[in-house]
Write an enzyme that holds these catalytic residues in place. Sequence first.
Site, PDB file in Angstrom:
ATOM      1  N   MET A   1       0.821  -1.206   0.000  1.00 25.26           N
ATOM      2  CA  MET A   1       0.000   0.000   0.000  1.00 25.26           C
ATOM      3  C   MET A   1       0.858   1.261   0.000  1.00 25.26           C
ATOM      4  SD  MET A   1      -2.838   1.547  -0.127  1.00 25.26           S
ATOM      5  CE  MET A   1      -4.031   0.210   0.064  1.00 25.26           C
ATOM      6  N   CYS A   2       1.975   1.220   0.717  1.00 24.01           N
ATOM      7  CA  CYS A   2       2.827   2.410   0.771  1.00 24.01           C
ATOM      8  C   CYS A   2       3.372   2.755  -0.607  1.00 24.01           C
ATOM      9  CB  CYS A   2       3.963   2.199   1.767  1.00 24.01           C
ATOM     10  SG  CYS A   2       5.020   0.772   1.402  1.00 24.01           S
ATOM     11  N   THR A   3       3.620   1.717  -1.416  1.00 24.16           N
ATOM     12  CA  THR A   3       4.151   1.955  -2.760  1.00 24.16           C
ATOM     13  C   THR A   3       3.097   2.536  -3.676  1.00 24.16           C
ATOM     14  OG1 THR A   3       5.762   0.164  -2.544  1.00 24.16           O
ATOM     15  CG2 THR A   3       5.218   0.879  -4.775  1.00 24.16           C
TER      16      THR A   3
ATOM     17  N   GLU B   1       2.117   6.218  -2.271  1.00 25.52           N
ATOM     18  CA  GLU B   1       3.098   7.305  -2.156  1.00 25.52           C
ATOM     19  C   GLU B   1       4.072   7.374  -3.324  1.00 25.52           C
ATOM     20  OE1 GLU B   1       2.685   9.410   0.149  1.00 25.52           O
ATOM     21  OE2 GLU B   1       1.200   8.309   1.325  1.00 25.52           O
TER      22      GLU B   1
END
EC number: 6.2.1.64
Length: 440
Positions: A218-220, A223
């Site tokens: 999810m962070c990839t 962001e």
Amino acid sequence: MVGDGDVVMSDGADRHKHLCKVLYRKSPFADEDCFQPGEETRKYLQEECKVLVIGAGGLGCEILKDLALSGFRDIHVIDMDTIDITNLNRQFLFRSRDVGRPKADVAADFINRRCGHMGVNVTPHNCKIQDYAEDFYSQFNVIIAGLDNITARRWINSLLHTMVEFDEDENPDGSTIKPLLDGGTEGLKGQSRVIIPYMTSCFDCSLDSFPPQVNYPMCTIAETPRLPEHCIEYVLVVEWDKHFPNRKLNTDSPQDMKWIFDQAKERADTFGIRGVTYSLTMGVVKRIIPAVASTNALIAASLVNEALKISTYCGPVLNTYMMYMGNEGVYIHTFEYEKKDDCLVCSGTIRNLSMPAATSLQGLIDSLCADPSLKLQRPSITSDKAVVFMSSPLLRKDHEYKLPMTLRQLVDEGVLGENEVLIVTDPIIPSKLKIRIALT
């Protein structure tokens, strides 16, 4: 003109000359004890044998066509999807005017229209395979699966094993065994497989050989997206719920898919990422595996060939597994996929686990879900003493308080017994897993 040794079928149909040569003659390859060449075998194939095809996609269309042209007449097909315009390049039973219609209905209409004069009748079922119970599947002599997802293949494999009855000596009753022919394709690679419940290895025996499904952090995707797939996944996971709360995405709706594509394209442009196409969007959202029509044709031919041999004993049945690797040339090899001693579905054994006494119930559940040979999703656990945990949304709240409790605490409170056999069930399969936990 009939030559010496040739046999003409009673109905004199030239269209079935190829069947005459196979079913009316002795063969050095056929089982001498089972194969009885002649009219009786032909009548069984065309008047009694009942075949179910699961899936009416690229592989299913080929299977239906091959069955109709190979002498099978009573054919059923089950599929829950509707036709999308992207299906038309490889699912040859469909036309542009059919977009939006159920695949099973259109495929059945096409085969009946073209082959009805040969006595062929295809009955469609526009629903999930889980919508039918054992009595529906028990009417078929052979079941052929042309599915593109592992969950459905596991479910039908497990159901056919639970349908088998055993005698007093624990030998399976042959009349309750329903052969499953499983096929799959991925680009220029494909496989066909013969599964005879409790006689050969089953689908779950090879479960740990499948690669894990690709998931993006999810962070990839939120962001630092770098790939067009990241942009599509972000819109699918985040943006859809923001714009359409409480409405499930319909992957068969052109309007829904175009919205995902447009939003993903806009996000990709923002980050300077190229390559977001409608086709790629469909692939990411539906987890579509690239399909090649010639691979589908080859695997379907293999499956129907095995169906003919299993139904009539006219030749030796495939020793469980055939693999085609077209990306390395026209290369095919076969091998026997051996049974797994602790298979969830077909072993019937108790799986022994060693776990620290300080492990929480949540930790036990997580370990069952993480096991590559099980791949459970929402397991429920019961013991002789009590219900340990239920994953059903209606009952889960009554048992959630146990999740942080350690296995030792559960034993001390009488929920579990020392070395007790526990029954694990999961909505992904009809089978039951038996485990015995030794606390360390």
